[in-house]
Design a protein around this motif. Structure first.
Motif, PDB file in Angstrom:
ATOM      1  N   TYR A  76      -9.498  -4.225  -2.706  1.00 55.44           N
ATOM      2  CA  TYR A  76      -8.080  -4.198  -3.096  1.00 55.44           C
ATOM      3  C   TYR A  76      -7.458  -5.588  -2.978  1.00 55.44           C
ATOM      4  O   TYR A  76      -6.741  -6.047  -3.866  1.00 55.44           O
ATOM      5  CB  TYR A  76      -7.321  -3.202  -2.224  1.00 55.44           C
ATOM      6  CG  TYR A  76      -5.822  -3.227  -2.444  1.00 55.44           C
ATOM      7  CD1 TYR A  76      -5.251  -2.579  -3.535  1.00 55.44           C
ATOM      8  CD2 TYR A  76      -4.991  -3.923  -1.581  1.00 55.44           C
ATOM      9  CE1 TYR A  76      -3.888  -2.618  -3.755  1.00 55.44           C
ATOM     10  CE2 TYR A  76      -3.622  -3.974  -1.789  1.00 55.44           C
ATOM     11  CZ  TYR A  76      -3.081  -3.313  -2.881  1.00 55.44           C
ATOM     12  OH  TYR A  76      -1.737  -3.362  -3.086  1.00 55.44           O
ATOM     13  N   HIS A  93       0.839  -1.189   0.000  1.00 54.97           N
ATOM     14  CA  HIS A  93       0.000   0.000   0.000  1.00 54.97           C
ATOM     15  C   HIS A  93       0.874   1.238   0.000  1.00 54.97           C
ATOM     16  O   HIS A  93       1.918   1.280   0.638  1.00 54.97           O
ATOM     17  CB  HIS A  93      -0.879   0.026   1.255  1.00 54.97           C
ATOM     18  CG  HIS A  93      -1.982  -0.986   1.210  1.00 54.97           C
ATOM     19  ND1 HIS A  93      -2.903  -1.016   0.212  1.00 54.97           N
ATOM     20  CD2 HIS A  93      -2.303  -1.994   2.069  1.00 54.97           C
ATOM     21  CE1 HIS A  93      -3.756  -2.004   0.443  1.00 54.97           C
ATOM     22  NE2 HIS A  93      -3.406  -2.605   1.552  1.00 54.97           N
ATOM     23  N   ARG A 149      -5.040   5.771   2.822  1.00 58.25           N
ATOM     24  CA  ARG A 149      -5.751   5.066   3.875  1.00 58.25           C
ATOM     25  C   ARG A 149      -6.958   4.360   3.274  1.00 58.25           C
ATOM     26  O   ARG A 149      -7.743   4.973   2.558  1.00 58.25           O
ATOM     27  CB  ARG A 149      -6.204   6.044   4.956  1.00 58.25           C
ATOM     28  CG  ARG A 149      -5.065   6.730   5.691  1.00 58.25           C
ATOM     29  CD  ARG A 149      -5.605   7.666   6.749  1.00 58.25           C
ATOM     30  NE  ARG A 149      -4.537   8.341   7.456  1.00 58.25           N
ATOM     31  CZ  ARG A 149      -4.746   9.234   8.414  1.00 58.25           C
ATOM     32  NH1 ARG A 149      -5.976   9.551   8.765  1.00 58.25           N
ATOM     33  NH2 ARG A 149      -3.720   9.813   9.015  1.00 58.25           N
ATOM     34  N   LEU A 150      -7.112   3.099   3.571  1.00 55.14           N
ATOM     35  CA  LEU A 150      -8.214   2.319   3.030  1.00 55.14           C
ATOM     36  C   LEU A 150      -9.184   1.925   4.131  1.00 55.14           C
ATOM     37  O   LEU A 150      -8.768   1.516   5.222  1.00 55.14           O
ATOM     38  CB  LEU A 150      -7.690   1.048   2.345  1.00 55.14           C
ATOM     39  CG  LEU A 150      -6.729   1.235   1.171  1.00 55.14           C
ATOM     40  CD1 LEU A 150      -6.366  -0.123   0.585  1.00 55.14           C
ATOM     41  CD2 LEU A 150      -7.335   2.120   0.099  1.00 55.14           C
ATOM     42  N   THR A 151     -10.472   2.055   3.844  1.00 58.24           N
ATOM     43  CA  THR A 151     -11.479   1.539   4.742  1.00 58.24           C
ATOM     44  C   THR A 151     -11.508   0.019   4.617  1.00 58.24           C
ATOM     45  O   THR A 151     -10.849  -0.558   3.737  1.00 58.24           O
ATOM     46  CB  THR A 151     -12.856   2.099   4.396  1.00 58.24           C
ATOM     47  OG1 THR A 151     -13.233   1.616   3.092  1.00 58.24           O
ATOM     48  CG2 THR A 151     -12.845   3.625   4.379  1.00 58.24           C
ATOM     49  N   THR A 169     -15.889   2.152  -4.817  1.00 56.68           N
ATOM     50  CA  THR A 169     -14.634   1.722  -4.187  1.00 56.68           C
ATOM     51  C   THR A 169     -13.517   1.641  -5.214  1.00 56.68           C
ATOM     52  O   THR A 169     -12.394   2.104  -4.977  1.00 56.68           O
ATOM     53  CB  THR A 169     -14.822   0.349  -3.509  1.00 56.68           C
ATOM     54  OG1 THR A 169     -15.862   0.447  -2.540  1.00 56.68           O
ATOM     55  CG2 THR A 169     -13.541  -0.105  -2.834  1.00 56.68           C
ATOM     56  N   GLN A 194     -12.733  -0.862   1.127  1.00 58.37           N
ATOM     57  CA  GLN A 194     -11.708  -0.613   0.119  1.00 58.37           C
ATOM     58  C   GLN A 194     -10.600  -1.650   0.195  1.00 58.37           C
ATOM     59  O   GLN A 194     -10.100  -2.112  -0.831  1.00 58.37           O
ATOM     60  CB  GLN A 194     -11.152   0.799   0.297  1.00 58.37           C
ATOM     61  CG  GLN A 194     -12.145   1.899  -0.048  1.00 58.37           C
ATOM     62  CD  GLN A 194     -11.775   3.233   0.539  1.00 58.37           C
ATOM     63  OE1 GLN A 194     -10.829   3.352   1.322  1.00 58.37           O
ATOM     64  NE2 GLN A 194     -12.524   4.269   0.187  1.00 58.37           N
ATOM     65  N   LYS A 195     -10.208  -2.019   1.410  1.00 56.41           N
ATOM     66  CA  LYS A 195      -9.181  -3.049   1.590  1.00 56.41           C
ATOM     67  C   LYS A 195      -9.678  -4.394   1.048  1.00 56.41           C
ATOM     68  O   LYS A 195      -8.914  -5.153   0.426  1.00 56.41           O
ATOM     69  CB  LYS A 195      -8.850  -3.166   3.082  1.00 56.41           C
ATOM     70  CG  LYS A 195      -7.803  -4.212   3.434  1.00 56.41           C
ATOM     71  CD  LYS A 195      -6.420  -3.806   2.969  1.00 56.41           C
ATOM     72  CE  LYS A 195      -5.333  -4.580   3.684  1.00 56.41           C
ATOM     73  NZ  LYS A 195      -5.464  -6.030   3.581  1.00 56.41           N
ATOM     74  N   SER A 211      -6.387   6.761  -6.197  1.00 55.32           N
ATOM     75  CA  SER A 211      -5.270   6.586  -5.260  1.00 55.32           C
ATOM     76  C   SER A 211      -4.073   5.902  -5.899  1.00 55.32           C
ATOM     77  O   SER A 211      -3.039   5.724  -5.255  1.00 55.32           O
ATOM     78  CB  SER A 211      -5.736   5.765  -4.048  1.00 55.32           C
ATOM     79  OG  SER A 211      -6.808   6.399  -3.404  1.00 55.32           O
ATOM     80  N   TYR A 220     -12.202   5.036  -6.067  1.00 54.03           N
ATOM     81  CA  TYR A 220     -11.251   5.556  -5.090  1.00 54.03           C
ATOM     82  C   TYR A 220      -9.875   4.911  -5.275  1.00 54.03           C
ATOM     83  O   TYR A 220      -8.842   5.583  -5.208  1.00 54.03           O
ATOM     84  CB  TYR A 220     -11.761   5.306  -3.670  1.00 54.03           C
ATOM     85  CG  TYR A 220     -10.809   5.809  -2.608  1.00 54.03           C
ATOM     86  CD1 TYR A 220     -10.815   7.148  -2.229  1.00 54.03           C
ATOM     87  CD2 TYR A 220      -9.874   4.961  -2.011  1.00 54.03           C
ATOM     88  CE1 TYR A 220      -9.924   7.621  -1.275  1.00 54.03           C
ATOM     89  CE2 TYR A 220      -8.981   5.425  -1.053  1.00 54.03           C
ATOM     90  CZ  TYR A 220      -9.010   6.755  -0.693  1.00 54.03           C
ATOM     91  OH  TYR A 220      -8.116   7.232   0.231  1.00 54.03           O
ATOM     92  N   LEU A 221      -9.859   3.603  -5.520  1.00 52.11           N
ATOM     93  CA  LEU A 221      -8.584   2.906  -5.712  1.00 52.11           C
ATOM     94  C   LEU A 221      -7.870   3.409  -6.965  1.00 52.11           C
ATOM     95  O   LEU A 221      -6.635   3.505  -6.994  1.00 52.11           O
ATOM     96  CB  LEU A 221      -8.819   1.401  -5.801  1.00 52.11           C
ATOM     97  CG  LEU A 221      -9.335   0.713  -4.527  1.00 52.11           C
ATOM     98  CD1 LEU A 221      -9.590  -0.765  -4.791  1.00 52.11           C
ATOM     99  CD2 LEU A 221      -8.370   0.899  -3.365  1.00 52.11           C
TER     100      LEU A 221
END
Length: 417
Positions: free
Chosen positions: A369, A355, A360-362, A396, A365-366, A403, A399-400
């Motif tokens: 991922y 990472h 920062r992943l919720t 989600t 999101q994790k 990021s 966002y990834l």
């Protein structure tokens, strides 16, 4: 225009965040949010919507936090539309994660009585991109069609200004507070928009422009429009995220045919894969909607003044080839070092890149991922395997993407970057 219950919705956003699908569920369950807000811990638990952590935040943050925000809005003459209010845009109520609160500057009566076309594209627009965004928006305005965009440099700005030049209605959705000075060069444009249109945000008036606000902002643009036009977009453009969201919401998506420039690679690929309708003229778009009767003689592109085109601000690409190559080499070396470090560790996901330290992943999101790999996988399969709604998976993934942890592939597939 600020309702009595606005204080409760504002308080909820301060406790639970902004882009939170739980707001829509609360609105479905409670006709009057005061019943929930004043019910205390017992009511919050019985609702079955909030987690223990959510309830803890509600207990710690007093309702009075709304007072300063409401006072600012009254002083600045901003309206506040909540999910309960009649002037809240009807098109947004049924999206996956509707904003609980919209702060509005301008005309609040324009959302549901006209066709709205979203115009999106790169901030680093070429003259081809700015000219077409301007001309399309100008033509739409002359036909009584409103436009919506994000107020950014390049294509967004050109679309707003084209609508204004034709005396039309345009909606600017900001990724910061309405009163924040982000992009000061567009401040006059935003003020001009409010004379017939409106500037809106889900963030309180003085909220700063954080990078993660913009993917969230895109869902509002997609939700407000009936159709979305991609003017000029590279493969990594945020406008493609807006296009993904629009498709999931059942909106028509169009893309302007472009040349082989990298600035058109994203929009052209959408045309090739069939997820966007190719267009070369505003009539190509209006023909897709009922009750819009226009002939090409009524609006002639040749009659549209392009005097303002050169004044449209765009984001300049400042990297020199030498610096870009140095960055690429440094990035490659860093990635190799990261892989070497990972190989030294015994982990369950040895093929995963580390990472980024500033991302920062919720838990959600994790989860997405961790599911992804280097092989592209269709969004429907991701949703099915993870037992998550497609809307949630898409937001989600967006966002990834932003990021730098994932990327879109052809055919609505995604993989690790």
């Amino acid at each position: 225009m600020i309702s009595e219950n606005a204080k409760y919705w504002i308080w909820l956003t301060q406790c639970l965040g902004y882009n939170n699908p739980k707001f829509g569920r609360l609105h479905e369950l409670y006709d009057n949010i005061s019943t929930f807000a004043e019910g205390g811990e017992r009511e919050w638990r019985l609702s079955g919507i909030l987690s223990s952590a959510d309830i803890s935040r509600l207990e710690k943050l007093p309702l009075s936090v709304s007072g300063k925000i409401i006072s600012d809005c009254q002083r600045l003459n901003y309206s506040v539309a909540t999910l309960e209010d009649d002037f809240y845009p009807e098109k947004l109520r049924n999206i996956y994660s509707p904003p609980a609160v919209l702060y509005m500057w301008g005309n609040t009566d324009i959302f549901d009585d006209r066709l709205v076309i979203g115009i999106v594209g790169t901030r680093c627009a070429s003259s081809y991109g700015t000219r077409n965004a301007y001309q399309f928006a100008y033509a739409f305005a002359k036909c009584g069609v409103a436009t919506v965009s994000g107020g950014a440099l390049g294509v967004d700005c050109a679309g707003h200004r084209g609508s204004l030049a034709a005396g039309g209605v345009t909606i600017c959705v900001r990724g910061c507070g309405i009163n924040h000075p982000y992009l000061p060069g567009n401040s006059k444009m935003r003020e001009d928009i409010t004379r017939k249109g409106v500037v809106i945000s889900e963030y309180p008036p003085f909220t700063e422009a954080y990078p993660f606000h913009f993917p969230a902002r895109n869902r509002i643009i997609a939700g407000l429009c009936d159709g979305l036009l991609i003017i000029e977009s590279g493969e990594k453009s945020g406008s493609l995220i807006t296009a993904n969201l629009a498709l999931e919401m059942g909106r028509e998506v169009f893309a302007l045919l472009g040349n082989n420039s990298p600035k058109n690679s994203g929009s052209n690929s959408r045309i090739k894969e069939g997820s966007a309708i190719p267009v070369t003229d505003f009539m190509d778009i209006l023909a897709e909607f009922d009750n819009i009767y226009v002939t090409e003689d009524e609006v002639d592109f040749d009659d549209i003044s392009l005097a303002d085109i050169n004044a449209i601000p765009v984001k300049e690409a400042r990297r020199s080839p030498r610096k870009a190559a140095a960055r690429s080499t440094a990035k490659s070396d860093a990635q190799k070092a990261s892989v070497n470090n990972l190989n030294k560790k015994e982990t369950k996901n040895e093929d995963k890149p580390a990472h980024k330290p500033d991302v920062r992943l919720t838990e959600t999101q994790k989860k997405v991922y961790d599911y992804l790999s280097g092989e592209p996988v269709h969004i429907d399969k991701i949703a099915s395997d993870l037992k998550m709604p497609v809307f949630k998976v898409l937001s989600t993934l967006s966002y990834l993407e932003i990021s730098g942890l994932a990327e879109a592939a052809v055919g609505r597939k995604f993989k690790l970057k």
